[in-house]
Design an enzyme around this catalytic site. Structure first.
Site, PDB file in Angstrom:
ATOM      1  N   SER A 128       0.834  -1.203   0.000  1.00 27.98           N
ATOM      2  CA  SER A 128       0.000   0.000   0.000  1.00 27.98           C
ATOM      3  C   SER A 128       0.865   1.248   0.000  1.00 27.98           C
ATOM      4  CB  SER A 128      -0.909   0.005   1.240  1.00 27.98           C
ATOM      5  OG  SER A 128      -1.529   1.258   1.409  1.00 27.98           O
ATOM      6  N   TYR A 153      -2.593  -0.194   9.982  1.00 22.50           N
ATOM      7  CA  TYR A 153      -2.770  -0.740   8.634  1.00 22.50           C
ATOM      8  C   TYR A 153      -1.465  -0.623   7.848  1.00 22.50           C
ATOM      9  CZ  TYR A 153      -4.115  -0.943   3.722  1.00 22.50           C
ATOM     10  OH  TYR A 153      -4.174  -1.251   2.391  1.00 22.50           O
TER      11      TYR A 153
END
Length: 336
Positions: A128, A153
């Site tokens: 990501s 995350y």
């Protein structure tokens, strides 16, 4: 004809990757746990379209379940694994960290073991853009260090890159991590800004714009994301003989391991996104301007030189075109 394992196959990117593979005549085994992070009905609708293809097989399993993952890999051999299953979302990680530990860490560890035991020729997995965290040098380059994540995350995605590297180094597992930059498009995730903004504009309810709407995101259309994934999947990484331990390149390795950005390389302010949606929806938005949220970064922008050099591909879909396609799908899917 090759056989691919696509995890998170009922998710946004997984669905599109599986669709493209099936359209070109490949076999796809899709795995998903169909959790309720967002509407399961949308995931089931994606799956229904995939099951129309004779080359598709679906396995409902949670990768955090070690036995279920072992059974998945024992059932057949895969020419490549495209791992897109994960607990997504920055803000949700602030309120439910356990979900990220289970899915993004335990699940990924079980997947790595499956690939190791089966001697998978290539593992491609989703990282990501959030891993860049506190980095302030724009555009973000894979050659920058990413040691200061701003959310759990992001930390789990960075951990995935490190875990994959250890398996590449220890067992020779070819592994490529892809740092996606704000994927959007038809069949997207309802928790993403462009999706929730569309819903709010049509309902006449307010939109919250953080950082006074000045946050910039490198919105990348789903077809460009998929093209990048499949081009990389066809090129397993080899050890880099020029890699130096006294001056290590974070994007490459002495092991068969690589990291690439996949982004549009054209950051857009969220206020511009809202204006683009207004134009395609034919309605005005009601906007609440709010300060920056914890865990967010003010701008994301991908340096895609590595992707372009090694695959010959660069994402190029303009925001106006991509949002137009999304709005057309949204109206058709929800009957609006």
């Amino acid at each position: 004809m090759s056989t691919f394992l696509v995890t998170g196959v009922a998710g946004f990117i997984g669905y599109h990757v599986a669709s493209r593979l099936l359209e070109r005549g490949e076999r796809v085994t899709g795995c998903d746990n169909l959790n309720d992070y967002y509407a399961v009905s949308l995931k089931e609708a994606r799956l229904a379209r995939l099951t129309e293809h004779a080359g598709f097989r679906f396995v409902r399993a949670d990768l955090a379940d070690r036995d279920a993952t072992a059974t998945l890999f024992a059932g057949e051999r895969f020419d490549a694994v495209i791992h897109l299953a994960a607990q997504a979302g920055v803000r949700y990680s602030l309120v439910n960290p356990a979900a990220y530990i289970d899915s993004n860490l335990t699940g990924f560890a079980n997947l790595l073991e499956g690939c190791r035991r089966q001697e998978t020729p290539h593992l491609v997995y989703a990282s990501s853009s959030s891993v860049y965290g506190a980095n302030s040098t724009v555009p973000f380059s894979e050659h920058h260090t990413v040691d200061h994540p701003l959310s759990l995350y992001a930390a789990t995605k960075k951990a995935n890159e490190l875990m994959a590297h250890s398996y590449a180094a220890l067992y020779g597992l070819p592994a490529t991590g892809l740092r996606f930059f704000t994927a959007y498009g038809p069949w997207g995730r309802p928790d993403m800004a462009y999706f929730s903004f569309t819903r709010a504009i049509l309902a006449g309810t307010p939109i919250d714009l953080y950082n006074q709407g000045r946050m910039q995101r490198d919105f990348t259309y789903i077809d460009d994301i998929v093209e990048g994934i499949l081009r990389v999947a066809g090129q397993p990484p080899a050890p880099d003989p020029g890699w130096r331990s006294d001056h290590p390149d974070p994007a490459r390795s002495f092991a068969p391991w690589r990291v690439y950005n996949i982004g549009n390389n054209r950051p857009v302010e969220l206020l511009t996104l809202v204006q683009t949606l207004e134009a395609h929806l034919g309605r005005s938005a009601v906007v609440n301007f709010l300060p920056m949220q914890p865990g967010e970064v003010p701008v994301t922008c991908a340096d895609i030189d590595g992707l372009t050099r090694d695959t010959g591909f660069a994402p190029a879909t303009p925001l106006d075109e991509g949002i137009g396609r999304f709005v057309a799908w949204y109206r058709a899917y929800y009957g609006l």
